[in-house]
Write a protein that holds these residues in place. Structure first.
Motif, PDB file in Angstrom:
ATOM      1  N   ARG A 135       0.839  -1.193   0.000  1.00 47.27           N
ATOM      2  CA  ARG A 135       0.000   0.000   0.000  1.00 47.27           C
ATOM      3  C   ARG A 135       0.877   1.247   0.000  1.00 47.27           C
ATOM      4  NH1 ARG A 135      -4.539  -1.503   4.632  1.00 47.27           N
ATOM      5  NH2 ARG A 135      -5.432  -3.330   3.550  1.00 47.27           N
ATOM      6  N   SER A 136       0.355   2.280  -0.612  1.00 50.13           N
ATOM      7  CA  SER A 136       1.068   3.554  -0.610  1.00 50.13           C
ATOM      8  C   SER A 136       0.030   4.667  -0.635  1.00 50.13           C
ATOM      9  CB  SER A 136       1.999   3.670  -1.820  1.00 50.13           C
ATOM     10  OG  SER A 136       1.267   3.621  -3.030  1.00 50.13           O
ATOM     11  N   PRO A 137       0.363   5.822  -0.089  1.00 52.62           N
ATOM     12  CA  PRO A 137      -0.621   6.915  -0.027  1.00 52.62           C
ATOM     13  C   PRO A 137      -0.970   7.433  -1.422  1.00 52.62           C
ATOM     14  CG  PRO A 137       1.551   7.674   0.667  1.00 52.62           C
ATOM     15  CD  PRO A 137       1.640   6.188   0.550  1.00 52.62           C
ATOM     16  N   ARG A 138      -2.172   7.944  -1.532  1.00 51.42           N
ATOM     17  CA  ARG A 138      -2.615   8.507  -2.797  1.00 51.42           C
ATOM     18  C   ARG A 138      -1.788   9.744  -3.135  1.00 51.42           C
ATOM     19  NH1 ARG A 138      -8.872  10.311  -4.163  1.00 51.42           N
ATOM     20  NH2 ARG A 138      -8.399  11.511  -6.076  1.00 51.42           N
ATOM     21  N   PRO A 139      -1.333   9.864  -4.392  1.00 52.99           N
ATOM     22  CA  PRO A 139      -0.525  11.036  -4.755  1.00 52.99           C
ATOM     23  C   PRO A 139      -1.347  12.321  -4.669  1.00 52.99           C
ATOM     24  CG  PRO A 139      -1.125   9.782  -6.704  1.00 52.99           C
ATOM     25  CD  PRO A 139      -1.527   8.944  -5.531  1.00 52.99           C
ATOM     26  N   ARG A 140      -0.682  13.385  -4.214  1.00 53.30           N
ATOM     27  CA  ARG A 140      -1.352  14.670  -4.077  1.00 53.30           C
ATOM     28  C   ARG A 140      -1.153  15.565  -5.311  1.00 53.30           C
ATOM     29  NH1 ARG A 140      -2.844  15.931   1.167  1.00 53.30           N
ATOM     30  NH2 ARG A 140      -2.197  14.419   2.761  1.00 53.30           N
ATOM     31  N   ARG A 141       0.013  15.418  -5.958  1.00 53.62           N
ATOM     32  CA  ARG A 141       0.313  16.281  -7.108  1.00 53.62           C
ATOM     33  C   ARG A 141       0.836  15.424  -8.274  1.00 53.62           C
ATOM     34  NH1 ARG A 141       3.531  21.625  -5.471  1.00 53.62           N
ATOM     35  NH2 ARG A 141       2.698  22.180  -7.528  1.00 53.62           N
ATOM     36  N   PRO A 142       0.009  14.550  -8.805  1.00 59.77           N
ATOM     37  CA  PRO A 142       0.452  13.708  -9.925  1.00 59.77           C
ATOM     38  C   PRO A 142       0.535  14.501 -11.223  1.00 59.77           C
ATOM     39  CG  PRO A 142      -1.856  13.301  -9.474  1.00 59.77           C
ATOM     40  CD  PRO A 142      -1.379  14.254  -8.408  1.00 59.77           C
ATOM     41  N   VAL A 143       1.547  14.195 -12.020  1.00 59.17           N
ATOM     42  CA  VAL A 143       1.708  14.793 -13.341  1.00 59.17           C
ATOM     43  C   VAL A 143       1.775  13.673 -14.362  1.00 59.17           C
ATOM     44  CG1 VAL A 143       3.187  16.163 -14.859  1.00 59.17           C
ATOM     45  CG2 VAL A 143       2.869  16.848 -12.461  1.00 59.17           C
ATOM     46  N   LEU A 144       0.917  13.723 -15.363  1.00 58.47           N
ATOM     47  CA  LEU A 144       0.859  12.691 -16.395  1.00 58.47           C
ATOM     48  C   LEU A 144       1.270  13.292 -17.733  1.00 58.47           C
ATOM     49  CD1 LEU A 144      -2.525  10.962 -15.482  1.00 58.47           C
ATOM     50  CD2 LEU A 144      -0.228  10.524 -14.582  1.00 58.47           C
ATOM     51  N   ILE A 145       2.227  12.649 -18.370  1.00 58.08           N
ATOM     52  CA  ILE A 145       2.737  13.087 -19.668  1.00 58.08           C
ATOM     53  C   ILE A 145       2.093  12.209 -20.732  1.00 58.08           C
ATOM     54  CG2 ILE A 145       4.810  13.365 -21.078  1.00 58.08           C
ATOM     55  CD1 ILE A 145       6.356  13.598 -18.381  1.00 58.08           C
ATOM     56  N   MET A 146       1.365  12.813 -21.668  1.00 63.04           N
ATOM     57  CA  MET A 146       0.612  12.041 -22.657  1.00 63.04           C
ATOM     58  C   MET A 146       1.044  12.408 -24.072  1.00 63.04           C
ATOM     59  SD  MET A 146      -3.253  11.922 -21.100  1.00 63.04           S
ATOM     60  CE  MET A 146      -3.556  11.379 -19.408  1.00 63.04           C
ATOM     61  N   ASP A 195       4.593  14.571  -7.139  1.00 58.79           N
ATOM     62  CA  ASP A 195       4.909  13.410  -6.294  1.00 58.79           C
ATOM     63  C   ASP A 195       4.576  12.095  -6.995  1.00 58.79           C
ATOM     64  OD1 ASP A 195       2.174  13.586  -6.214  1.00 58.79           O
ATOM     65  OD2 ASP A 195       2.000  13.509  -4.023  1.00 58.79           O
ATOM     66  N   LEU A 196       4.226  12.154  -8.285  1.00 60.92           N
ATOM     67  CA  LEU A 196       4.041  10.975  -9.128  1.00 60.92           C
ATOM     68  C   LEU A 196       4.187  11.404 -10.580  1.00 60.92           C
ATOM     69  CD1 LEU A 196       1.529   8.068  -9.035  1.00 60.92           C
ATOM     70  CD2 LEU A 196       1.525   9.567 -11.045  1.00 60.92           C
ATOM     71  N   LEU A 197       4.887  10.576 -11.360  1.00 62.07           N
ATOM     72  CA  LEU A 197       5.009  10.806 -12.792  1.00 62.07           C
ATOM     73  C   LEU A 197       4.340   9.652 -13.525  1.00 62.07           C
ATOM     74  CD1 LEU A 197       8.750  11.916 -13.093  1.00 62.07           C
ATOM     75  CD2 LEU A 197       6.733  13.391 -13.278  1.00 62.07           C
ATOM     76  N   PHE A 220       5.802   5.843 -10.264  1.00 62.15           N
ATOM     77  CA  PHE A 220       5.648   5.950 -11.709  1.00 62.15           C
ATOM     78  C   PHE A 220       4.374   5.232 -12.105  1.00 62.15           C
ATOM     79  CE2 PHE A 220       6.661   4.115 -15.987  1.00 62.15           C
ATOM     80  CZ  PHE A 220       6.692   5.307 -16.686  1.00 62.15           C
ATOM     81  N   LEU A 221       3.586   5.847 -12.983  1.00 52.18           N
ATOM     82  CA  LEU A 221       2.316   5.264 -13.408  1.00 52.18           C
ATOM     83  C   LEU A 221       2.341   5.008 -14.910  1.00 52.18           C
ATOM     84  CD1 LEU A 221      -1.186   6.304 -12.181  1.00 52.18           C
ATOM     85  CD2 LEU A 221      -0.800   5.982 -14.618  1.00 52.18           C
ATOM     86  N   VAL A 222       1.981   3.805 -15.311  1.00 51.40           N
ATOM     87  CA  VAL A 222       1.960   3.407 -16.718  1.00 51.40           C
ATOM     88  C   VAL A 222       0.522   3.433 -17.220  1.00 51.40           C
ATOM     89  CG1 VAL A 222       2.427   1.546 -18.359  1.00 51.40           C
ATOM     90  CG2 VAL A 222       3.998   1.960 -16.457  1.00 51.40           C
TER      91      VAL A 222
END
Length: 459
Positions: A135-146, A195-197, A220-222
């Motif tokens: 488990r890990s805390p939900r990201p507060r400031r995620p940035v997604l590059i599309m 806090d997440l890419l 990192f999120l795929v």
């Protein structure tokens, strides 16, 4: 995909129970093999023993035909194509005309059932437990590059931008007017407090941003929005619906996976050398893959059109492979004709597959034996060094064509990448193990070898 750990008496009981079940399937496999032999023997009076010989011969001729298609031009290529198609058809026609089709169908059905039983036996012993999640805390400031161009426009087609912004992510779009380096965008996002890419794009883009995430120790999120999405597949994500990847933002768990590195550049899937790497350098490859490959392969397979490679994988050496694949963790099977996937991404090892086929006879052997053919080298390694008779060689890194100075060094950084995935995901498709009949016989007789016991519940 999610791993369930057991302790105490239950965990201790699993191996013995599993081995008992596996032994039963192994015995069934041997019975089916005996049944296959009996069917062939029963048809011996009408030429039944020729069934297997004719079938194997047809497969070998078809393999040789494929070789001529790839390695020759002109009349030889045309002849090869005719053989590749005509040999299997001729075998079927001969079976039908001679009345052997009943024997052939019966024998093939029993053999297929025997293989299925043997694979079930080995699968029980090597039951994939999945990579450990936490488990890990939900990201507060995620940035997604599309990348709006990836996968034929999946970002727009699936409405990924709107959905990501609804879930609180900031989206940066690539692939519009001018080229923008994804790694530069990722570093700026981290500097701005991300806090997440995450990446919606091909595996090459995934690797560039993953390296930045690993460097800064953030998740990192795929998002499976590329064309093939091999990395997403081996993470167990749903490749048919990339929107489901975004569930990781609100209901996600974390995996620790490895990251490959080649000459200082990260890769998530594979680094290719030799024939494939040479072909993808061609500007025509993107628009006409098959025609470009057929145009270049004859010289490459003959050794006239590419560099001669010398490969050192830890203490092992592979000399002059025509094609070399170095993967971030090993593929379940080394069969170049069968495709495959990686059961794990956290074993801390590179997979190495070398291919060298010099003649129609070796191509026929490859068609018959697959990954056990003499032209296939398969191993694992911590470090791979590729030298060549040239100062620079073409390399395909996650499908992207580059030129690198020799020697080219590949390594693996174990567990450096924190990947956030949805808690509920389809999981990767099962990759059946290669059947080793010696192990099946020992298991059926109640004498599993030490390697079988070591492999039990260890995947």
């Amino acid at each position: 995909m999610n791993e369930t750990r057991t302790t105490g008496r239950t965990a201790d009981a699993r191996p013995s129970t599993g081995i008992g079940r596996a032994r039963g399937w192994a015995r069934l496999a041997l019975l089916l093999v005996a049944g296959c032999a009996a069917v062939v023997a029963a048809g011996a009076g009408s030429g039944g023993w020729l069934v297997l010989l004719i079938g194997f011969a047809g497969l070998a001729v078809a393999g040789a035909g494929v070789w001529w298609v790839l390695a020759r031009r002109g009349g030889a290529r045309l002849l090869g194509g005719l053989l590749a198609v005509a040999a299997p058809v001729a075998v079927l026609v001969l079976y039908a005309a001679s009345g052997l089709w009943v024997v052939a169908v019966g024998a093939l059905a029993l053999w297929a059932a025997a293989l299925a039983s043997a694979r079930t036996s080995l699968r029980i012993l090597r039951r994939p437990r999945g990579m450990h999640t936490r488990r890990s805390p939900r990201p507060r400031r995620p940035v997604l590059i599309m990348n709006v161009r990836s996968g034929g426009g999946k970002v727009e087609r699936f409405g990924l931008v709107a959905r990501a912004e609804q879930l609180g992510a900031r989206v940066v779009l690539l692939g519009q007017d001018t080229y923008v380096d994804p790694a530069t965008v990722a570093r700026q996002a981290v500097a701005d407090g991300a806090d997440l890419l995450g990446v919606a794009g091909g595996d090459g883009t995934q690797a560039l941003v993953a390296a930045v995430a690993a460097e800064h120790g953030i998740p990192f999120l795929v998002i499976a929005a590329g064309t093939r999405n091999h990395f997403a597949m081996d993470l167990g994500l749903d490749r048919t619906d990339p929107v489901r990847s975004l569930d990781a933002l609100t209901d996600g768990v974390e995996l620790r996976v490895d990251l490959g590195e080649v000459s200082g550049r990260a890769f998530v899937n594979t680094v290719s050398f030799g024939a494939y790497a040479e072909i993808v350098q061609s500007p025509e490859y993107r628009d006409s893959k098959a025609a470009t490959a057929l145009e270049h392969l004859p010289e490459l397979l003959a050794g006239d059109g590419g560099a001669t490679l010398d490969v050192r994988a830890d203490d092992a050496r592979v000399h002059a492979p025509q094609a070399l694949l170095v993967s971030n963790n090993a593929y379940a099977r080394a069969d170049p004709l069968g495709g495959g996937r990686r059961p794990r991404l956290d074993a801390g090892l590179l997979g190495v597959i070398g291919v060298r086929v010099d003649s129609a006879a070796q191509a026929a052997e490859l068609a018959l034996l697959g990954e056990r053919a003499s032209g296939i080298t398969s191993l694992t390694s911590l470090r791979v060094v590729v030298e060549a008779d040239r100062d620079t060689i073409p390399v395909a890194i996650d499908g992207e064509a580059v030129e690198l100075p020799t020697p080219v060094v590949c390594s693996v950084r174990a567990g450096v990448l924190r990947v956030r995935v949805p808690r509920h995901r389809p999981g990767a498709a099962y990759a059946p193990p290669t059947v080793d009949w010696r192990r099946i016989v020992r298991l059926a007789l109640g004498h599993p070898d030490p390697r079988t016991l070591k492999d039990s519940y260890d995947v």
